[in-house]
Scaffold this active site. Structure first.
Site, PDB file in Angstrom:
ATOM      1  N   LYS A   1     -17.771  20.374  65.208  1.00  0.00           N
ATOM      2  CA  LYS A   1     -17.190  19.434  66.201  1.00  0.00           C
ATOM      3  C   LYS A   1     -18.078  18.460  66.855  1.00  0.00           C
ATOM      4  CE  LYS A   1     -14.241  18.229  69.397  1.00  0.00           C
ATOM      5  NZ  LYS A   1     -14.732  17.127  69.918  1.00  0.00           N
TER       6      LYS A   1
ATOM      7  N   GLN B   1     -14.070  12.815  73.635  1.00  0.00           N
ATOM      8  CA  GLN B   1     -12.795  12.463  73.906  1.00  0.00           C
ATOM      9  C   GLN B   1     -12.800  11.910  75.533  1.00  0.00           C
ATOM     10  OE1 GLN B   1     -12.841  15.505  72.265  1.00  0.00           O
ATOM     11  NE2 GLN B   1     -12.434  14.232  70.438  1.00  0.00           N
TER      12      GLN B   1
ATOM     13  N   SER C   1     -19.997  21.694  68.910  1.00  0.00           N
ATOM     14  CA  SER C   1     -20.475  20.689  69.835  1.00  0.00           C
ATOM     15  C   SER C   1     -21.624  20.598  70.413  1.00  0.00           C
ATOM     16  CB  SER C   1     -19.496  20.893  71.150  1.00  0.00           C
ATOM     17  OG  SER C   1     -19.457  19.797  72.007  1.00  0.00           O
TER      18      SER C   1
END
Length: 409
Positions: free
Chosen positions: A343, A347, A318
């Site tokens: 990643k 969301q 991330s």
């Protein structure tokens, strides 16, 4: 594990990453009101035809003929139908939560992190450890990135429950719990011939953000700066470390992003800004039916001339991948270690009218050179393989290799 900006940015706090000890980083969007079942009046129209008569035919058959129909409510059936629709997207990060699950989720955001302290995801139906948190019960027990948690022991029945039959949220709720209670996990690991069983005592999780150390090597003063997450306090702690580095006559730095499961996107871009001498693209946000959004660095650049090696591994995900990928794109650092997790999506959590909620993947992140992170990760310039259990020990060969590289410049 998601990347987000704080509410002051144009992308407010979206879901950041999921911890067994709790869920961090979220956005409530109460404006979303959609029909539970019916035509996609509020959504994008697609070419394919959908026969909703089939749904109502099955609904009627169930209502008329299921022998134990009184054991469940119609509302529960509707929730089940919505959950199935979201699961059909094939995205482990998108999930529907009923009011009870939503309340538990929000409570975990408001309170202390309690659990074993590990970040989870689902890959091809398998519950996978992304990374254990620093100084967490999961790390102390020996859980590693890539471990497949395929069974959880039910404390009431003493039966092993397969995680392949659970949603990501259901698995989190089975593993999470009150401090001083324990949970037993059965784990598959590529390097182990037999399944591994772990019984871990849950604790309150206090995750550090930044740690700074100095190494005298061949007459050089080298900084080792570890960032464990990109949270609310990370940039403040990072700036304190930067001041020490600037005042310490440092000859080079190892920026350690191993086992960093992510955090706020704007924090990672702020950190990136200190290594670049101009205002540059930090990350590109791509959504459906919208122009690309470019998030820029600030041009601060206090460490712009400092020789830099960045350490990554499969637990780097991330926001840490955004930082590492950007530094690699600009040729600002040498990346060393192992392939990162991959990643690169965000969301958004939307509150629905009856207290339920929808967590949905709404965008993907790309590096300044428009390299996708999702499912691919960042490839290091120099591969140095090592077990994650050796990080910060005398056998930390990745750190040794990074320090050796800096001394050879």
């Amino acid at each position: 594990m998601q990347i987000n900006q704080k509410p002051s940015g144009s992308i407010a706090k979206a879901l950041l990453f999921i911890l067994i000890g709790g869920l961090i980083g979220w956005q409530a969007n109460s404006s979303l009101q959609s029909p539970l079942i019916g035509s996609p009046a509020n959504g994008a129209q697609r070419d394919e035809e959908v026969n909703m008569d089939l749904f109502w035919s099955v609904w009627g058959t169930v209502e008329d003929n299921f022998v134990d129909i009184e054991s469940t409510s119609q509302q529960e059936q509707v929730y089940g139908a919505i959950s199935g629709m979201v699961e059909a997207l094939g995205d482990p990060y998108s999930v529907f939560m009923n009011p009870e699950e939503t309340e538990q989720f929000q409570s975990s955001l408001d309170g202390e992190l309690e659990g074993i302290g590990a970040e989870l995801t689902v890959e091809e139906g398998r519950l996978i450890i992304v990374s254990p948190l620093k100084n967490s019960p999961a790390e102390e027990a020996g859980l590693l990135p890539g471990d497949n948690v395929y069974m959880v022991l039910d404390p009431e029945t003493e039966e092993w429950l397969p995680t392949s039959e659970m949603t990501l949220w259901e698995a989190i709720m089975k593993i999470r719990g009150e401090p001083e209670t324990s949970v037993s996990l059965m784990v598959l690991r590529e390097s182990a011939e037999e399944p591994l069983e772990f019984t871990i005592t849950r604790q309150q999780i206090d995750v550090p953000s930044v740690a700074l150390a100095f190494h005298e090597t061949q007459g050089l003063n080298l900084a080792h700066l570890s960032i464990y997450q990109f949270g609310d306090d990370t940039f403040t702690e990072f700036e304190e470390a930067v001041r020490e580095v600037v005042l310490g006559d440092v000859d080079g730095m190892v920026l350690d992003l191993r086992l960093n499961g992510g955090g706020y996107l704007d924090v990672s871009v702020e950190v990136l800004s200190e290594f670049l001498d101009d205002i540059e693209t930090g990350v590109i946000v791509k959504r459906r039916n919208a122009e690309d959004q470019i998030i820029q660095t600030t041009g601060s650049g206090q460490l712009k001339d400092l020789p830099l090696v960045v350490l990554i591994d499969e637990g780097s995900a991330s926001a840490s991948e955004i930082l590492a990928g950007a530094l690699q794109d600009y040729g600002r650092a040498i990346l060393m270690g192992e392939q990162s997790f991959g990643k690169g999506s965000v969301q958004e959590l939307s509150s629905l009218g009856d207290g339920s909620s929808l967590r949905l993947t709404i965008a993907k992140w790309y590096t300044p050179k428009e390299r996708s992170i999702s499912g691919e990760g960042i490839t290091p310039d120099i591969t140095v393989s090592m077990e994650a259990t050796e990080i910060d020990t005398e056998n930390d060969t990745q750190l040794d290799a990074a320090l050796d590289y800096l001394t050879g410049l």
